[in-house]
Design a protein around this motif. Sequence first.
Motif, PDB file in Angstrom:
ATOM      1  N   UNK A  42       0.755  -1.087  -0.189  1.00  0.00           N
ATOM      2  CA  UNK A  42       0.021   0.040   0.037  1.00  0.00           C
ATOM      3  C   UNK A  42       0.792   1.215  -0.086  1.00  0.00           C
ATOM      4  N   UNK A  43       0.644   2.112  -0.835  1.00  0.00           N
ATOM      5  CA  UNK A  43       1.475   3.253  -0.928  1.00  0.00           C
ATOM      6  C   UNK A  43       2.842   3.252  -0.858  1.00  0.00           C
ATOM      7  N   UNK A  44       3.247   2.210  -1.552  1.00  0.00           N
ATOM      8  CA  UNK A  44       4.739   2.040  -1.733  1.00  0.00           C
ATOM      9  C   UNK A  44       5.481   1.124  -0.445  1.00  0.00           C
ATOM     10  N   UNK A  45       4.829   0.796   0.253  1.00  0.00           N
ATOM     11  CA  UNK A  45       5.308   0.031   1.807  1.00  0.00           C
ATOM     12  C   UNK A  45       4.540  -1.232   1.741  1.00  0.00           C
ATOM     13  N   UNK A  46       5.502  -2.275   1.665  1.00  0.00           N
ATOM     14  CA  UNK A  46       5.154  -3.787   1.782  1.00  0.00           C
ATOM     15  C   UNK A  46       5.084  -4.176   3.047  1.00  0.00           C
ATOM     16  N   UNK A  47       3.905  -4.290   3.565  1.00  0.00           N
ATOM     17  CA  UNK A  47       3.722  -5.059   4.931  1.00  0.00           C
ATOM     18  C   UNK A  47       3.632  -6.372   4.823  1.00  0.00           C
ATOM     19  N   UNK A  48       4.903  -7.085   5.539  1.00  0.00           N
ATOM     20  CA  UNK A  48       4.822  -8.510   5.282  1.00  0.00           C
ATOM     21  C   UNK A  48       4.496  -9.295   6.647  1.00  0.00           C
ATOM     22  N   UNK A  49       3.928 -10.451   6.315  1.00  0.00           N
ATOM     23  CA  UNK A  49       3.232 -11.093   7.606  1.00  0.00           C
ATOM     24  C   UNK A  49       4.471 -11.972   8.212  1.00  0.00           C
ATOM     25  N   UNK A 107       7.782 -11.724  -5.595  1.00  0.00           N
ATOM     26  CA  UNK A 107       6.347 -11.512  -5.986  1.00  0.00           C
ATOM     27  C   UNK A 107       6.057 -10.081  -6.300  1.00  0.00           C
ATOM     28  N   UNK A 108       6.890  -9.127  -5.644  1.00  0.00           N
ATOM     29  CA  UNK A 108       6.426  -8.051  -5.656  1.00  0.00           C
ATOM     30  C   UNK A 108       7.737  -7.100  -6.543  1.00  0.00           C
ATOM     31  N   UNK A 109       8.514  -8.106  -7.002  1.00  0.00           N
ATOM     32  CA  UNK A 109       9.592  -7.507  -7.998  1.00  0.00           C
ATOM     33  C   UNK A 109      10.756  -6.955  -7.064  1.00  0.00           C
ATOM     34  N   UNK A 110      11.031  -7.286  -5.664  1.00  0.00           N
ATOM     35  CA  UNK A 110      11.860  -6.530  -4.955  1.00  0.00           C
ATOM     36  C   UNK A 110      12.558  -7.710  -4.027  1.00  0.00           C
ATOM     37  N   UNK A 111      13.548  -7.244  -3.203  1.00  0.00           N
ATOM     38  CA  UNK A 111      14.129  -8.267  -2.544  1.00  0.00           C
ATOM     39  C   UNK A 111      14.506  -7.744  -1.036  1.00  0.00           C
ATOM     40  N   UNK A 112      14.364  -8.496  -0.038  1.00  0.00           N
ATOM     41  CA  UNK A 112      14.532  -8.005   1.413  1.00  0.00           C
ATOM     42  C   UNK A 112      16.086  -7.699   1.600  1.00  0.00           C
ATOM     43  N   UNK A 143       9.090  -3.403   3.610  1.00  0.00           N
ATOM     44  CA  UNK A 143       9.902  -3.078   2.634  1.00  0.00           C
ATOM     45  C   UNK A 143       9.240  -1.769   1.867  1.00  0.00           C
ATOM     46  N   UNK A 144      10.242  -1.057   1.241  1.00  0.00           N
ATOM     47  CA  UNK A 144       9.823  -0.044   0.206  1.00  0.00           C
ATOM     48  C   UNK A 144       9.936  -0.492  -0.951  1.00  0.00           C
ATOM     49  N   UNK A 145       8.854  -0.234  -1.705  1.00  0.00           N
ATOM     50  CA  UNK A 145       8.845  -0.926  -3.138  1.00  0.00           C
ATOM     51  C   UNK A 145       8.702   0.369  -3.910  1.00  0.00           C
ATOM     52  N   UNK A 146       9.996   0.486  -4.867  1.00  0.00           N
ATOM     53  CA  UNK A 146       9.974   1.662  -5.529  1.00  0.00           C
ATOM     54  C   UNK A 146       8.994   1.932  -6.518  1.00  0.00           C
ATOM     55  N   UNK A 147       8.559   2.865  -6.926  1.00  0.00           N
ATOM     56  CA  UNK A 147       7.465   3.344  -8.067  1.00  0.00           C
ATOM     57  C   UNK A 147       8.023   3.711  -9.242  1.00  0.00           C
TER      58      UNK A 147
END
Length: 739
Positions: free
Chosen positions: A440-447, A481-486, A558-562
């Motif tokens: 949501x809004x560039x922030x990936x909140x992971x369980x 799955x969100x095209x990013x890496x931890x 995570x921060x998922x760049x836009x």
Amino acid sequence: MKVVALVSGGKDSCYAMMKCIQYGHQIVALANLMPVDDSVDELDSYMYQTVGHQIIIKYAECMGLPLFRRRIQGSSKHLELGYKRTQGDEVEDMYILLREVKRQIPSVTAVCSGAIASDYQRLRVESVCSRLGLVSLAYLWKQDQSLLLNEMIANGIVAVTVKVAAMGLDPAKHLGKELASLNAYLHKLKESYGINVCGEGGEYETLTLDCPLFINARIVLDKYQVVMHSSDSIAPVGVLHPLAFHLENKADDHSLKTQDKIHEISMQKLGSVFEVHDGLESFEAICKPLDCTYPIDVVEHKFNISRTNNMNTFSMCCWLQDSCNDLQEDLKIILRKIELQLAAFDFGWENVLYIHLYIDDMNKFSEANETYVKFITHERCPFGVPSRSTVEMPLLEMDFSRAYVEVLVANNKGKKVLHVQSISSWAPSCIGPYSQATLHEGILHMAGQLGLDPPTMNLCSGGPGVELEQALKNSEAVAKSFNCSISTSAIGFVIYCSKNITLLERLDIEKKQETILRQMKIAELQEGKKCKTLETIFLYVLVPDLPKRAYVEVKPILYVEDGEDVEIETITERSCSKTSCYWGFKHESWHDSCFQKCVIPGKLCAIILSITSDLAAKISPESLPTDTVNNNGQCSLPKSRMEQLSKFCIYLLDKVLIDNDFAWEDIMSLRFYIPVSLQMSVELIQPMLCNALFELSQISQREVKNSEPIFNIVPVTGAGRSASSIDDVVTCELLAQKY
């Protein structure tokens, strides 16, 4: 588990059955959907492969298993990604088919499918499984297609192409060819045109004629006809229509020695074929939703509620001041109260991004979950269910109720939710109304991720270090799955450690975490991925217990760049100079050692503030009463000293926020982790922090609080910035975002 396998005849569904047996499950029945008209080869379906359906009837004899078939009455009506029960949709044919299998074989508890990359198909299988109380098994999900194709061929899948529809594939040349003979050519087409080598983009379809599960006979295709659907010069489309075929018996050739696992259906049903027709119930009766409304009177209870000021995305926390002394009852009342609070904003559970569920006894996790799933449902969250972290906290030791819930709420429904319920080799499944991650809004909140082995859903053996390694791998699979890496996109990690692990094991955890993230980062660079790396901040929290008695739970954000070119800032030596002096505090060089920060200018600010005993002595060096030391070697502070520390925390947070051009109203979540060894109740600490915020508001003439506390107090066994030092007096975790 006893499994019914969805079979189309293709290589994927057959290999998925083989993987099921590899992981200890038992195939007890087959299920297939076919056209109404036997002469029709292919339907206009987004769900089902039907080319070659004329041969599927022989699978029952080849495998010695009952085959349940249904003619497809519906069509593709509900085309959105997430499926809702829709009258006349082809998915309802699958529901009727599997319902009949379950009726005739009540011991069936799972459904196996060959989904590899299609969310559309996976979500529909999961929807049907959820309605029937079955577990979805999808062991091919998200696997590397090149490796998977080679595996299938190496493990004895003999399949021929029955449809081609891609550049470089010619119906006249390539239909009816064995997959093994086309392997190299398919990989060449992948390099030239980017095709999916397993045909996941519809490039081709196959029909399995033999595999190790065909213990009785193999299928021989004697004669077929090529039917052209399109003579396009670039990518012609054609299908294979079988005209004649026969079975060739396998005399004592049981290449997969699993007869005992395959054969547990009564002998008279082995090899039988059942055609499933419509049930007696109407669609409305079948699909009548459950009434999940709780007639709970919350007026008679006393609640403690907190909420941050960010009006776009805010955190809200609730616990009972008059606990019912029963976890389920406390949780039921709290969830109902949150529901009413959300309704006051004209929101519902669909607006919730993330839920922290704190409970007082992990032995009662299943009871808590039973209550939870009655409130947070797929029907109430049509845009995706929230992600979740569940941990045991020493709630009663600080006078909290037996359950304590924090929700992260968005004022819009523009979230992207990843919720995979199927058990696979990809990452641990989430069977129920909680998702792996929410963007949501560039922030990936992971369980929260445990060290679970995905295909078996068992904790990895080998101790805390092994669990951490697997938990990080699971987190990375979700991030991909969100095209990013931890390793490059993580703003921060909260790592929950069970109190049952030793200091040496905690040190091993920290070293492994550093090594694994470094290796992942190198792998990202070797793959040629260009991305700016965040210097991740860390918080370690010591807790009484975790789900499944795990040693470690990892919770990344995570921060998922836009796509924009963003500047990223982490800890620097620059002093925070914009802030005035409050309560006699003024900037000193050692203040910078109190916090970690990760700042993306104009977008987000994350802070971990750690006050150790040594730092506490510097903050409050005046002639205060001497701290008393308890049996755990930790200090229980006098009230006056805790008040001073509370003010310092607020002062330093304010300083970091202002220096980075953020304000208190930008805060999404704010948690103070307080060790129970301080022997202070929440009723004592909460007013201290509220008073400090009120005084800051008065002194600075800025609005930094509202009528409710803007922070959550979380009781812990211990917390700190490193695994070797989980003994902070106070730890604070803050996340702020500008919109």
